[in-house]
Scaffold this active site. Sequence first.
Site, PDB file in Angstrom:
ATOM      1  N   HIS A  55       8.621  -9.196   0.631  1.00 56.78           N
ATOM      2  CA  HIS A  55       8.633  -8.266   0.495  1.00 56.78           C
ATOM      3  C   HIS A  55       8.200  -8.201  -1.191  1.00 56.78           C
ATOM      4  O   HIS A  55       8.765  -8.608  -1.756  1.00 56.78           O
ATOM      5  CB  HIS A  55       9.573  -6.966   0.690  1.00 56.78           C
ATOM      6  CG  HIS A  55       8.118  -5.639   0.510  1.00 56.78           C
ATOM      7  ND1 HIS A  55       8.925  -4.630  -0.304  1.00 56.78           N
ATOM      8  CD2 HIS A  55       6.954  -4.610   0.832  1.00 56.78           C
ATOM      9  CE1 HIS A  55       7.984  -3.549   0.063  1.00 56.78           C
ATOM     10  NE2 HIS A  55       7.123  -3.869   0.111  1.00 56.78           N
ATOM     11  N   ARG A  56       7.223  -7.578  -2.214  1.00 55.13           N
ATOM     12  CA  ARG A  56       6.938  -7.636  -3.112  1.00 55.13           C
ATOM     13  C   ARG A  56       7.340  -9.082  -4.198  1.00 55.13           C
ATOM     14  O   ARG A  56       7.871  -9.080  -4.814  1.00 55.13           O
ATOM     15  CB  ARG A  56       7.408  -6.483  -4.223  1.00 55.13           C
ATOM     16  CG  ARG A  56       7.147  -5.153  -3.512  1.00 55.13           C
ATOM     17  CD  ARG A  56       7.632  -3.893  -4.049  1.00 55.13           C
ATOM     18  NE  ARG A  56       7.412  -2.600  -2.954  1.00 55.13           N
ATOM     19  CZ  ARG A  56       8.201  -1.717  -3.537  1.00 55.13           C
ATOM     20  NH1 ARG A  56       8.500  -1.802  -4.925  1.00 55.13           N
ATOM     21  NH2 ARG A  56       7.440  -0.490  -2.650  1.00 55.13           N
ATOM     22  N   GLU A  84       4.563 -10.457   0.432  1.00 52.73           N
ATOM     23  CA  GLU A  84       3.193  -9.451   0.772  1.00 52.73           C
ATOM     24  C   GLU A  84       3.378  -8.725  -1.211  1.00 52.73           C
ATOM     25  O   GLU A  84       3.968  -9.421  -1.482  1.00 52.73           O
ATOM     26  CB  GLU A  84       4.263  -8.374   1.218  1.00 52.73           C
ATOM     27  CG  GLU A  84       3.538  -6.685   1.184  1.00 52.73           C
ATOM     28  CD  GLU A  84       3.592  -5.763   0.313  1.00 52.73           C
ATOM     29  OE1 GLU A  84       2.810  -4.878   0.205  1.00 52.73           O
ATOM     30  OE2 GLU A  84       4.806  -6.488  -0.473  1.00 52.73           O
ATOM     31  N   ASP A 118       1.180  -5.997  -4.164  1.00 57.04           N
ATOM     32  CA  ASP A 118       0.291  -4.286  -4.282  1.00 57.04           C
ATOM     33  C   ASP A 118      -0.316  -4.913  -5.584  1.00 57.04           C
ATOM     34  O   ASP A 118       0.197  -5.421  -6.430  1.00 57.04           O
ATOM     35  CB  ASP A 118       1.634  -3.417  -4.770  1.00 57.04           C
ATOM     36  CG  ASP A 118       2.461  -4.121  -3.947  1.00 57.04           C
ATOM     37  OD1 ASP A 118       2.492  -3.299  -2.481  1.00 57.04           O
ATOM     38  OD2 ASP A 118       3.725  -3.788  -4.306  1.00 57.04           O
ATOM     39  N   HIS A 120       3.437  -2.723  -8.589  1.00 55.89           N
ATOM     40  CA  HIS A 120       3.284  -1.533  -7.122  1.00 55.89           C
ATOM     41  C   HIS A 120       2.890  -0.662  -7.157  1.00 55.89           C
ATOM     42  O   HIS A 120       2.263   0.373  -7.013  1.00 55.89           O
ATOM     43  CB  HIS A 120       4.697  -1.908  -6.770  1.00 55.89           C
ATOM     44  CG  HIS A 120       5.037  -0.688  -5.587  1.00 55.89           C
ATOM     45  ND1 HIS A 120       5.496   0.574  -6.019  1.00 55.89           N
ATOM     46  CD2 HIS A 120       5.234  -0.561  -4.224  1.00 55.89           C
ATOM     47  CE1 HIS A 120       5.814   1.408  -4.349  1.00 55.89           C
ATOM     48  NE2 HIS A 120       5.809   0.268  -3.369  1.00 55.89           N
ATOM     49  N   GLU A 123      -1.336  -5.864  -0.472  1.00 57.30           N
ATOM     50  CA  GLU A 123      -1.785  -4.140  -0.623  1.00 57.30           C
ATOM     51  C   GLU A 123      -2.518  -3.731  -1.435  1.00 57.30           C
ATOM     52  O   GLU A 123      -2.308  -3.651  -2.534  1.00 57.30           O
ATOM     53  CB  GLU A 123      -0.847  -3.738  -0.264  1.00 57.30           C
ATOM     54  CG  GLU A 123      -1.418  -2.300   0.038  1.00 57.30           C
ATOM     55  CD  GLU A 123       0.408  -1.532  -0.173  1.00 57.30           C
ATOM     56  OE1 GLU A 123       1.856  -2.158   0.100  1.00 57.30           O
ATOM     57  OE2 GLU A 123       0.723  -0.543  -0.218  1.00 57.30           O
ATOM     58  N   LYS A 173      -3.494  -1.085  -3.787  1.00 60.03           N
ATOM     59  CA  LYS A 173      -2.754   0.308  -3.364  1.00 60.03           C
ATOM     60  C   LYS A 173      -4.052   1.100  -4.820  1.00 60.03           C
ATOM     61  O   LYS A 173      -4.488   1.430  -5.493  1.00 60.03           O
ATOM     62  CB  LYS A 173      -1.924  -0.598  -4.565  1.00 60.03           C
ATOM     63  CG  LYS A 173      -0.608   0.364  -4.879  1.00 60.03           C
ATOM     64  CD  LYS A 173       0.401   0.513  -3.074  1.00 60.03           C
ATOM     65  CE  LYS A 173       1.842   0.335  -3.129  1.00 60.03           C
ATOM     66  NZ  LYS A 173       2.160   0.384  -1.917  1.00 60.03           N
ATOM     67  N   ASP A 187      12.265  -7.512   2.034  1.00 63.39           N
ATOM     68  CA  ASP A 187      12.892  -7.762   0.340  1.00 63.39           C
ATOM     69  C   ASP A 187      13.942  -9.015   0.375  1.00 63.39           C
ATOM     70  O   ASP A 187      14.002  -9.597  -0.326  1.00 63.39           O
ATOM     71  CB  ASP A 187      13.720  -7.161  -0.068  1.00 63.39           C
ATOM     72  CG  ASP A 187      12.775  -5.153  -0.430  1.00 63.39           C
ATOM     73  OD1 ASP A 187      11.282  -5.508  -0.459  1.00 63.39           O
ATOM     74  OD2 ASP A 187      12.598  -4.067  -0.020  1.00 63.39           O
TER      75      ASP A 187
END
Length: 266
Positions: A18-19, A45, A47, A60, A123, A125, A253
Amino acid sequence: MTVETTSGFPPYLSLQAHRGAAGLAPENTPAAFRAAIALGVDAAELDLQATKDRVVVVIHDDTVDRTTDGRGRVGDLTLAEIKRLDAGSKFDAAFCGERVPTLRELIDLVKAGGNPQFRLNLEIKFAEGRAGQPPDLEERVLAVLRECGFLDRVITQSFHHASAAKMKRLAPGIPAGLLVGQRRQPADPVTAVRRHGVDYYAPHHSLVTSDLLRMLHGAGIAVVTWTVNDPADMRRLIIAGLGTLPGDGIISDFPDRLVNLRKFWK
Ligand code: G3P
Ligand code: CA
């Protein structure tokens, strides 16, 4: 009564950081994505938003305030202004000098990472609706992917379901998903996915039950769930049936925990 059983680690579970790997390095920075690649997960992943001068960057929040030493809305700052900011020190002084990457830079980093199977989960955003962001953000993301020859190594997702649907219309070959938050589960997830013409459902992990998985999988719809940091939750989701349909995924994460789960699964 049906009892869910699983023998062996689920064959189709994509492990996603994540991120980048936000628990291990400053989120959405090159350091985080290098950590994810080094761990051997399947994807990361990230953003996406556009700067004032319409460059697609990996960040993000709608402002730079929380993750960098600067202030202001991403859409009000030029790329040159954003590039001057330190995106690492707030996580840990050891990461001083990390910068907000552009999507193009991140793709170059992944290509250099040496794993041709490694994918990105993009993603799109739109914090606070589309405020500060261009109406053609999706087209700009796709232009970068085309120029980099990276179309076949991504999936996309958005909380803004119109954006997810638009990505799917513009690039039918790229799997697109509906992000769904804890309090915003549609009454009928299968219909929601079909109505938007997308491929998969991406709910917060607290919404994922064996019944939900059975319903979506039964309709041929994969599930990519987030942000799962507790190994007990990871295990619960797998036992419920996550990872039994191609396209299923789990986002954390702490991708090291996902890797350990796969390694020592029994
Ligand atoms: O992948 C889904 C997850 O990233 C959505 O939440 O706020 O971390 O972007 P957020
Ligand atoms: Ca995200």
